[in-house]
Design an enzyme around this catalytic site. Structure first.
Site, PDB file in Angstrom:
ATOM      1  N   SER A  41       0.883  -1.174   0.000  1.00 36.05           N
ATOM      2  CA  SER A  41       0.000   0.000   0.000  1.00 36.05           C
ATOM      3  C   SER A  41       0.916   1.219   0.000  1.00 36.05           C
ATOM      4  CB  SER A  41      -0.915  -0.006   1.232  1.00 36.05           C
ATOM      5  OG  SER A  41      -0.158  -0.171   2.410  1.00 36.05           O
ATOM      6  N   GLU A  80       1.209   5.501   0.792  1.00 35.39           N
ATOM      7  CA  GLU A  80       0.595   6.642   1.487  1.00 35.39           C
ATOM      8  C   GLU A  80       0.879   7.937   0.727  1.00 35.39           C
ATOM      9  OE1 GLU A  80       0.928   6.639   5.786  1.00 35.39           O
ATOM     10  OE2 GLU A  80       1.508   8.758   5.707  1.00 35.39           O
ATOM     11  N   ARG A 140      -5.032   9.267  16.692  1.00 33.22           N
ATOM     12  CA  ARG A 140      -5.290  10.398  17.572  1.00 33.22           C
ATOM     13  C   ARG A 140      -4.861  11.690  16.892  1.00 33.22           C
ATOM     14  NH1 ARG A 140      -1.516  12.040  22.546  1.00 33.22           N
ATOM     15  NH2 ARG A 140      -0.281  12.624  20.737  1.00 33.22           N
ATOM     16  N   ASP A 193      -1.855  14.854  16.421  1.00 35.17           N
ATOM     17  CA  ASP A 193      -1.200  15.754  17.381  1.00 35.17           C
ATOM     18  C   ASP A 193      -1.939  17.068  17.349  1.00 35.17           C
ATOM     19  OD1 ASP A 193       1.008  14.104  18.275  1.00 35.17           O
ATOM     20  OD2 ASP A 193       1.680  14.231  16.189  1.00 35.17           O
ATOM     21  N   ALA A 209      -6.558   7.430  20.408  1.00 35.34           N
ATOM     22  CA  ALA A 209      -7.050   6.723  19.228  1.00 35.34           C
ATOM     23  C   ALA A 209      -8.010   5.575  19.565  1.00 35.34           C
ATOM     24  CB  ALA A 209      -5.865   6.197  18.420  1.00 35.34           C
ATOM     25  N   TYR A 242       4.129   1.660  17.045  1.00 30.60           N
ATOM     26  CA  TYR A 242       5.435   2.329  17.209  1.00 30.60           C
ATOM     27  C   TYR A 242       6.492   1.351  17.722  1.00 30.60           C
ATOM     28  CZ  TYR A 242       2.398   6.293  16.608  1.00 30.60           C
ATOM     29  OH  TYR A 242       1.474   7.154  16.081  1.00 30.60           O
ATOM     30  N   LYS A 294      -6.141  -0.183  21.641  1.00 29.87           N
ATOM     31  CA  LYS A 294      -6.690   0.204  20.321  1.00 29.87           C
ATOM     32  C   LYS A 294      -7.162  -1.045  19.579  1.00 29.87           C
ATOM     33  CE  LYS A 294      -2.949   2.595  18.813  1.00 29.87           C
ATOM     34  NZ  LYS A 294      -2.131   3.616  18.104  1.00 29.87           N
ATOM     35  N   GLN A 299      15.504  16.491   5.421  1.00 28.17           N
ATOM     36  CA  GLN A 299      14.088  16.193   5.632  1.00 28.17           C
ATOM     37  C   GLN A 299      13.903  14.958   6.532  1.00 28.17           C
ATOM     38  OE1 GLN A 299      11.880  14.525   2.317  1.00 28.17           O
ATOM     39  NE2 GLN A 299      10.454  16.248   2.432  1.00 28.17           N
ATOM     40  N   PHE A 346      11.932  14.888  10.088  1.00 34.95           N
ATOM     41  CA  PHE A 346      10.801  13.991  10.353  1.00 34.95           C
ATOM     42  C   PHE A 346      11.094  13.081  11.541  1.00 34.95           C
ATOM     43  CE2 PHE A 346       9.066  13.663   5.712  1.00 34.95           C
ATOM     44  CZ  PHE A 346       8.517  14.922   5.855  1.00 34.95           C
ATOM     45  N   HIS A 382       3.820  -1.064   3.761  1.00 30.97           N
ATOM     46  CA  HIS A 382       3.139   0.226   3.534  1.00 30.97           C
ATOM     47  C   HIS A 382       4.215   1.280   3.270  1.00 30.97           C
ATOM     48  CE1 HIS A 382      -0.061   3.254   4.107  1.00 30.97           C
ATOM     49  NE2 HIS A 382       0.840   3.959   4.782  1.00 30.97           N
TER      50      HIS A 382
HETATM   51  P1  FAD Z   1      -2.604   6.979  20.390  1.00 27.51           P
HETATM   52  O1  FAD Z   1      -2.658   5.561  20.042  1.00 27.51           O
HETATM   53  O2  FAD Z   1      -3.792   7.601  21.031  1.00 27.51           O
HETATM   54  O3  FAD Z   1      -1.316   7.188  21.307  1.00 27.51           O
HETATM   55  C1  FAD Z   1      -0.747   8.481  21.507  1.00 27.51           C
HETATM   56  C2  FAD Z   1       0.074   8.490  22.784  1.00 27.51           C
HETATM   57  O4  FAD Z   1      -0.793   8.464  23.900  1.00 27.51           O
HETATM   58  C3  FAD Z   1       1.031   7.295  22.968  1.00 27.51           C
HETATM   59  O5  FAD Z   1       2.170   7.764  23.609  1.00 27.51           O
HETATM   60  C4  FAD Z   1       0.241   6.358  23.871  1.00 27.51           C
HETATM   61  O6  FAD Z   1       1.086   5.511  24.621  1.00 27.51           O
HETATM   62  C5  FAD Z   1      -0.491   7.359  24.735  1.00 27.51           C
HETATM   63  N1  FAD Z   1      -1.802   6.889  25.248  1.00 27.51           N
HETATM   64  C6  FAD Z   1      -2.744   6.188  24.575  1.00 27.51           C
HETATM   65  N2  FAD Z   1      -3.817   5.957  25.382  1.00 27.51           N
HETATM   66  C7  FAD Z   1      -3.543   6.534  26.573  1.00 27.51           C
HETATM   67  C8  FAD Z   1      -4.230   6.647  27.811  1.00 27.51           C
HETATM   68  N3  FAD Z   1      -5.441   6.112  27.998  1.00 27.51           N
HETATM   69  N4  FAD Z   1      -3.639   7.320  28.841  1.00 27.51           N
HETATM   70  C9  FAD Z   1      -2.401   7.866  28.680  1.00 27.51           C
HETATM   71  N5  FAD Z   1      -1.681   7.792  27.522  1.00 27.51           N
HETATM   72  C10 FAD Z   1      -2.250   7.130  26.492  1.00 27.51           C
HETATM   73  N6  FAD Z   1      -0.769  12.175  12.121  1.00 27.51           N
HETATM   74  C11 FAD Z   1      -1.625  13.018  11.517  1.00 27.51           C
HETATM   75  O7  FAD Z   1      -1.857  14.115  12.038  1.00 27.51           O
HETATM   76  N7  FAD Z   1      -2.224  12.718  10.321  1.00 27.51           N
HETATM   77  C12 FAD Z   1      -2.036  11.529   9.713  1.00 27.51           C
HETATM   78  O8  FAD Z   1      -2.595  11.280   8.647  1.00 27.51           O
HETATM   79  C13 FAD Z   1      -1.159  10.579  10.340  1.00 27.51           C
HETATM   80  N8  FAD Z   1      -0.950   9.353   9.803  1.00 27.51           N
HETATM   81  C14 FAD Z   1      -0.163   8.442  10.474  1.00 27.51           C
HETATM   82  C15 FAD Z   1      -0.022   7.158   9.934  1.00 27.51           C
HETATM   83  C16 FAD Z   1       0.770   6.202  10.590  1.00 27.51           C
HETATM   84  C17 FAD Z   1       0.872   4.820  10.001  1.00 27.51           C
HETATM   85  C18 FAD Z   1       1.458   6.546  11.783  1.00 27.51           C
HETATM   86  C19 FAD Z   1       2.355   5.549  12.471  1.00 27.51           C
HETATM   87  C20 FAD Z   1       1.330   7.834  12.309  1.00 27.51           C
HETATM   88  C21 FAD Z   1       0.512   8.788  11.682  1.00 27.51           C
HETATM   89  N9  FAD Z   1       0.310  10.066  12.210  1.00 27.51           N
HETATM   90  C22 FAD Z   1      -0.529  10.956  11.565  1.00 27.51           C
HETATM   91  C23 FAD Z   1       1.008  10.479  13.432  1.00 27.51           C
HETATM   92  C24 FAD Z   1       0.142  10.268  14.692  1.00 27.51           C
HETATM   93  O9  FAD Z   1      -1.027  11.035  14.607  1.00 27.51           O
HETATM   94  C25 FAD Z   1       0.980  10.690  15.901  1.00 27.51           C
HETATM   95  O10 FAD Z   1       2.038   9.780  16.088  1.00 27.51           O
HETATM   96  C26 FAD Z   1       0.193  10.912  17.199  1.00 27.51           C
HETATM   97  O11 FAD Z   1       1.059  11.522  18.132  1.00 27.51           O
HETATM   98  C27 FAD Z   1      -0.312   9.634  17.841  1.00 27.51           C
HETATM   99  O12 FAD Z   1      -1.386   9.096  17.199  1.00 27.51           O
HETATM  100  P2  FAD Z   1      -1.896   7.620  17.609  1.00 27.51           P
HETATM  101  O13 FAD Z   1      -3.091   7.364  16.808  1.00 27.51           O
HETATM  102  O14 FAD Z   1      -0.785   6.661  17.534  1.00 27.51           O
HETATM  103  O15 FAD Z   1      -2.274   7.906  19.131  1.00 27.51           O
END
Ligand code: FAD
Length: 272
Positions: A4, A6, A95, A97, A111, A133, A153, A200, A204, A254
């Site tokens: 896939s 991105e 989730r 940022d 998330a 991660y 998740k 870059q 990142f 991916h």
């Molecule tokens: P989560 O799974 O919610 O985790 C975030 C952090 O919170 C982690 O440190 C986790 O340990 C912690 N956590 C989770 N649950 C709890 C809880 N209950 N209490 C305390 N801490 C907790 N970003 C974008 O903005 N747009 C995109 O399109 C995008 N695409 C991505 C695609 C991939 C494949 C990846 C790997 C990352 C992508 N990101 C994107 C980046 C991502 O949004 C960031 O890494 C963000 O900081 C975390 O998102 P997450 O969904 O992993 O969060």
């Protein structure tokens, strides 16, 4: 072997035209789907939707990324309804940022809450991928809590995961082992970041917490003014990484294409 690719949503007409070409060129390897990133807080919401609809219209499968931080449930439903209507049935649920200056976190904190919400509202309509991660999320308290949060998740309803990029295959294998021990058996697809630009990649990696091994960094510094040499070296390193993963049973990749055909296509072809 599944692949896939991105994309980020292009902002200019030139970028849009170029992406159509890139997609056609990447189609040679018959990717499972093309995913499209999303700006946290909805900053690229329209552009993501437009790019996704365009991919679907051309008969390919698109998987929009959807980040929940800073969003209200209503907005998420509106967007998911539009995707469902357009025949989209894959989502990368994140989730995200919170953008600087934004104070309102919205209806979701993490998330797993988004995954649970999508499952409860749309049952099994969407195949849901989440982020993983292998080198630990940069904001995680520690590796243990990060693994627990990842399993939350999955238990909330994720079908698969895509990893942050890494250049150390052991980090991936250990992560997969550890989550399996915690009872997780969904496919965990490695995210592959081709190497084409030193500055870059460093930027990142600092943001997302991915480690660039010193032996790679030293060579990237050396090739800074010789982009052909840098590109050849980067392609060799990333191809070797993918081969190592493949040799140990990985059958899905991916690619973070950065809206470019090469070097992702060349690397993907070596795996098929
Ligand atoms: P989560 O799974 O919610 O985790 C975030 C952090 O919170 C982690 O440190 C986790 O340990 C912690 N956590 C989770 N649950 C709890 C809880 N209950 N209490 C305390 N801490 C907790 N970003 C974008 O903005 N747009 C995109 O399109 C995008 N695409 C991505 C695609 C991939 C494949 C990846 C790997 C990352 C992508 N990101 C994107 C980046 C991502 O949004 C960031 O890494 C963000 O900081 C975390 O998102 P997450 O969904 O992993 O969060």
């Amino acid at each position: 072997m599944k692949t896939s690719f991105e994309f980020f949503p292009p902002r200019t007409d030139k970028g849009k035209q170029s992406l159509v070409q890139v997609r056609q060129q990447l189609s040679v390897v018959q990717p499972e789907y093309f995913s499209v990133t999303f700006g946290a807080g909805g900053t690229t919401q329209e552009a993501t939707l437009e790019t996704v609809l365009d991919i679907q219209k051309k008969g390919a499968i698109a998987a929009p990324h959807l980040s929940c931080i800073g969003s209200e449930k209503e907005n998420i439903i509106k967007l998911l309804d539009q995707y469902k209507l357009a025949g989209v049935n894959r989502i990368v649920a994140l989730r995200g940022d919170i953008p600087s200056g934004v104070r309102d976190i919205g209806d979701f904190h993490y998330a797993n809450e988004l995954v649970e919400f999508i499952r409860s509202k749309y049952n099994d309509h969407f195949h849901i991928e989440v982020a993983a991660y292998p080198e630990v999320h940069p904001q995680a308290k520690n590796i243990y809590t990060d693994l627990q949060h990842f399993t939350n998740k999955v238990k909330a309803g994720a079908d698969g995961a895509i990893t942050q990029y890494f250049y150390n295959a052991d980090a991936y294998f250990r992560f997969v082992d550890e989550v399996q021990k915690l009872g997780i058996d969904i496919p965990i697809t490695p995210g592959i970041m081709p190497i084409t630009n030193h500055a870059q990649l460093v930027r990142f990696s600092n943001m997302c917490g991915a480690e660039i091994p010193k032996w790679i960094l030293e060579r990237l510094k050396l090739y800074e003014n010789d982009l052909d040499a840098l590109s050849a070296f980067g392609t060799e390193v990333v191809t070797d990484l993918c081969q190592t993963l493949k040799n140990q049973g990985v059958d899905s990749f991916h690619f973070y294409s950065m809206n470019r055909t090469q070097p992702s296509l060349d690397i993907a072809k070596t795996l098929l």
